[in-house]
Design a protein around this motif. Structure first.
Motif, PDB file in Angstrom:
ATOM      1  N   UNK A  23     -40.051  70.716 -56.585  1.00 16.06           N
ATOM      2  CA  UNK A  23     -39.930  71.814 -57.551  1.00 16.06           C
ATOM      3  C   UNK A  23     -39.924  73.168 -56.863  1.00 16.06           C
ATOM      4  N   UNK A  24     -38.973  73.997 -57.243  1.00 15.96           N
ATOM      5  CA  UNK A  24     -38.899  75.379 -56.762  1.00 15.96           C
ATOM      6  C   UNK A  24     -38.534  76.253 -57.966  1.00 15.96           C
ATOM      7  N   UNK A  25     -39.251  77.353 -58.141  1.00 12.92           N
ATOM      8  CA  UNK A  25     -38.970  78.256 -59.257  1.00 12.92           C
ATOM      9  C   UNK A  25     -37.749  79.105 -58.910  1.00 12.92           C
ATOM     10  N   UNK A  26     -36.570  78.533 -59.161  1.00 13.43           N
ATOM     11  CA  UNK A  26     -35.321  79.197 -58.791  1.00 13.43           C
ATOM     12  C   UNK A  26     -35.121  80.536 -59.507  1.00 13.43           C
ATOM     13  N   UNK A  27     -35.394  80.651 -60.804  1.00 13.80           N
ATOM     14  CA  UNK A  27     -35.230  81.963 -61.446  1.00 13.80           C
ATOM     15  C   UNK A  27     -36.053  83.057 -60.768  1.00 13.80           C
ATOM     16  N   UNK A  67     -28.073  76.181 -54.124  1.00 14.39           N
ATOM     17  CA  UNK A  67     -27.516  75.080 -53.348  1.00 14.39           C
ATOM     18  C   UNK A  67     -28.188  74.968 -51.986  1.00 14.39           C
ATOM     19  N   UNK A  68     -28.402  76.117 -51.348  1.00 10.14           N
ATOM     20  CA  UNK A  68     -29.028  76.126 -50.021  1.00 10.14           C
ATOM     21  C   UNK A  68     -30.464  75.614 -50.095  1.00 10.14           C
ATOM     22  N   UNK A  69     -31.194  76.062 -51.107  1.00  8.94           N
ATOM     23  CA  UNK A  69     -32.584  75.622 -51.259  1.00  8.94           C
ATOM     24  C   UNK A  69     -32.665  74.141 -51.617  1.00  8.94           C
ATOM     25  N   UNK A  70     -31.746  73.690 -52.452  1.00  7.65           N
ATOM     26  CA  UNK A  70     -31.742  72.278 -52.838  1.00  7.65           C
ATOM     27  C   UNK A  70     -31.498  71.385 -51.623  1.00  7.65           C
ATOM     28  N   UNK A  98     -31.839  72.101 -48.406  1.00  8.79           N
ATOM     29  CA  UNK A  98     -32.932  72.210 -47.441  1.00  8.79           C
ATOM     30  C   UNK A  98     -34.158  71.416 -47.847  1.00  8.79           C
ATOM     31  N   UNK A  99     -34.500  71.455 -49.126  1.00  5.82           N
ATOM     32  CA  UNK A  99     -35.673  70.727 -49.605  1.00  5.82           C
ATOM     33  C   UNK A  99     -35.448  69.217 -49.609  1.00  5.82           C
ATOM     34  N   UNK A 100     -34.222  68.787 -49.885  1.00  5.08           N
ATOM     35  CA  UNK A 100     -33.931  67.356 -49.830  1.00  5.08           C
ATOM     36  C   UNK A 100     -33.964  66.855 -48.389  1.00  5.08           C
ATOM     37  N   UNK A 101     -33.484  67.671 -47.456  1.00  2.00           N
ATOM     38  CA  UNK A 101     -33.583  67.304 -46.040  1.00  2.00           C
ATOM     39  C   UNK A 101     -35.050  67.131 -45.638  1.00  2.00           C
ATOM     40  N   UNK A 102     -35.863  68.089 -46.057  1.00  2.00           N
ATOM     41  CA  UNK A 102     -37.285  68.036 -45.700  1.00  2.00           C
ATOM     42  C   UNK A 102     -37.943  66.794 -46.283  1.00  2.00           C
ATOM     43  N   UNK A 103     -37.644  66.517 -47.552  1.00  2.00           N
ATOM     44  CA  UNK A 103     -38.233  65.352 -48.204  1.00  2.00           C
ATOM     45  C   UNK A 103     -37.774  64.059 -47.535  1.00  2.00           C
ATOM     46  N   UNK A 104     -36.511  64.008 -47.142  1.00  2.00           N
ATOM     47  CA  UNK A 104     -35.997  62.817 -46.456  1.00  2.00           C
ATOM     48  C   UNK A 104     -36.811  62.551 -45.189  1.00  2.00           C
ATOM     49  N   UNK A 105     -37.124  63.614 -44.461  1.00  3.67           N
ATOM     50  CA  UNK A 105     -37.933  63.460 -43.257  1.00  3.67           C
ATOM     51  C   UNK A 105     -39.333  62.960 -43.568  1.00  3.67           C
ATOM     52  N   UNK A 106     -39.937  63.509 -44.609  1.00  2.00           N
ATOM     53  CA  UNK A 106     -41.293  63.108 -44.978  1.00  2.00           C
ATOM     54  C   UNK A 106     -41.350  61.648 -45.422  1.00  2.00           C
ATOM     55  N   UNK A 107     -40.271  61.168 -46.033  1.00  2.00           N
ATOM     56  CA  UNK A 107     -40.235  59.793 -46.538  1.00  2.00           C
ATOM     57  C   UNK A 107     -39.601  58.829 -45.534  1.00  2.00           C
ATOM     58  N   UNK A 108     -39.292  59.351 -44.348  1.00  2.00           N
ATOM     59  CA  UNK A 108     -38.697  58.541 -43.271  1.00  2.00           C
ATOM     60  C   UNK A 108     -37.360  57.934 -43.696  1.00  2.00           C
ATOM     61  N   UNK A 109     -36.580  58.737 -44.430  1.00  2.88           N
ATOM     62  CA  UNK A 109     -35.236  58.320 -44.827  1.00  2.88           C
ATOM     63  C   UNK A 109     -34.233  58.864 -43.807  1.00  2.88           C
ATOM     64  N   UNK A 110     -33.373  58.010 -43.302  1.00  6.58           N
ATOM     65  CA  UNK A 110     -32.408  58.455 -42.297  1.00  6.58           C
ATOM     66  C   UNK A 110     -31.074  58.875 -42.900  1.00  6.58           C
ATOM     67  N   UNK A 111     -30.921  58.675 -44.233  1.00 13.03           N
ATOM     68  CA  UNK A 111     -29.673  59.063 -44.879  1.00 13.03           C
ATOM     69  C   UNK A 111     -29.951  59.697 -46.239  1.00 13.03           C
ATOM     70  N   UNK A 112     -29.093  60.644 -46.601  1.00 13.01           N
ATOM     71  CA  UNK A 112     -29.157  61.313 -47.897  1.00 13.01           C
ATOM     72  C   UNK A 112     -27.852  61.026 -48.619  1.00 13.01           C
TER      73      UNK A 112
END
Length: 250
Positions: A91-95, A112-115, A117-131
């Motif tokens: 969650x990010x307060x985009x407005x 788009x940039x924040x979305x 970037x945050x999905x990349x970060x989450x992928x790393x935290x969950x040890x996902x190698x693909x998005x």
């Protein structure tokens, strides 16, 4: 879901996965679940492939919640729970961010940039190698036309994008060769949430360049038979000698 349309979609997407080597044994895939029909159909596709593919992989859904009114994050999470898909929310307060950055005239770029970037970060935290993202053939064609008309080169959305940093996952688009019309037909057979993934800046999006080129593709398809498959084939046949590319230095 076992309709004729879904079988056709699975065939096209399955061929795309094999051709571009999108999924390998042992992959952990984070799926961007935006709340739109494309991402929901993508989740159903991966769920199907997980049971029939010769390789073993796992996937989980993730939604970037911009905290817009009526975005419907609970409906998205609930649909995933219904189908026993692990779901995560960022969650990010985009407005508030847009107001702070004074980007009310061009909110989509920042969001788009924040979305991403945050999905990349989450992928790393969950040890996902693909998005995995839900862009389809119409998106690929629209993106190509936008780049062409803006002078950005002969480029578009590739089915597989290698990471630009070691910590980032590979980006895969299993639906890259699937026409939107087929995705819509599949979505109509699903009890999808009626209100999910709604954007606060919907009017701006509908009047933006991407929507314009999307409508243009629809108009061209009315006049040119097999437009989508023709352009998809053309995007695999780049002939530099017939473009405005200067010869290499001797």
């Amino acid at each position: 879901m076992n309709t004729r349309d879904f079988k056709k979609l699975c065939r096209i997407a399955g061929e795309t996965v094999v051709r571009y080597r999108l999924i390998a044994d042992g992959d952990r895939i984070l799926v961007g679940a935006s709340g739109g029909k494309d991402s929901f159909v993508l989740l159903h596709l991966l769920d199907h492939l997980r049971h029939v593919a010769p390789v073993k992989f796992d996937f989980m859904a993730a939604t970037f919640d911009p905290q817009f009114e009526d975005f419907g994050i609970d409906a998205i999470a609930g649909y995933c729970r219904e189908h026993h898909w692990e779901h995560h929310t960022v969650s990010v307060n985009i407005p508030a961010v847009i107001a702070d950055k004074k980007m009310e005239k061009n909110p989509c770029m920042l969001c788009s940039r924040l979305r991403r970037g945050n999905l990349y970060r989450l992928a790393g935290e969950l040890h996902c190698n693909k998005l995995a993202l839900g862009q389809h053939l119409d998106d690929v064609i629209s993106s190509f036309l936008m780049s062409l008309c803006r002078g950005q080169g002969l480029t578009s959305m590739a089915p597989l994008v290698k990471p630009d940093a070691p910590a980032h996952p590979e980006v895969i688009r299993p639906l890259a060769l699937v026409p939107e019309k087929l995705i819509s037909a599949c979505a109509q057979t699903l009890p999808l949430p009626e209100k999910s993934g709604r954007c606060r800046y919907e009017n701006r999006v509908e009047n933006g360049d991407r929507a314009f080129f999307s409508r243009l593709v629809d108009e061209l398809a009315c006049r040119i038979p097999d437009l989508h498959s023709n352009i998809a084939r053309s995007l695999t046949r780049v002939e530099p000698e017939h473009l405005l590319i200067p010869p290499a230095e001797p």
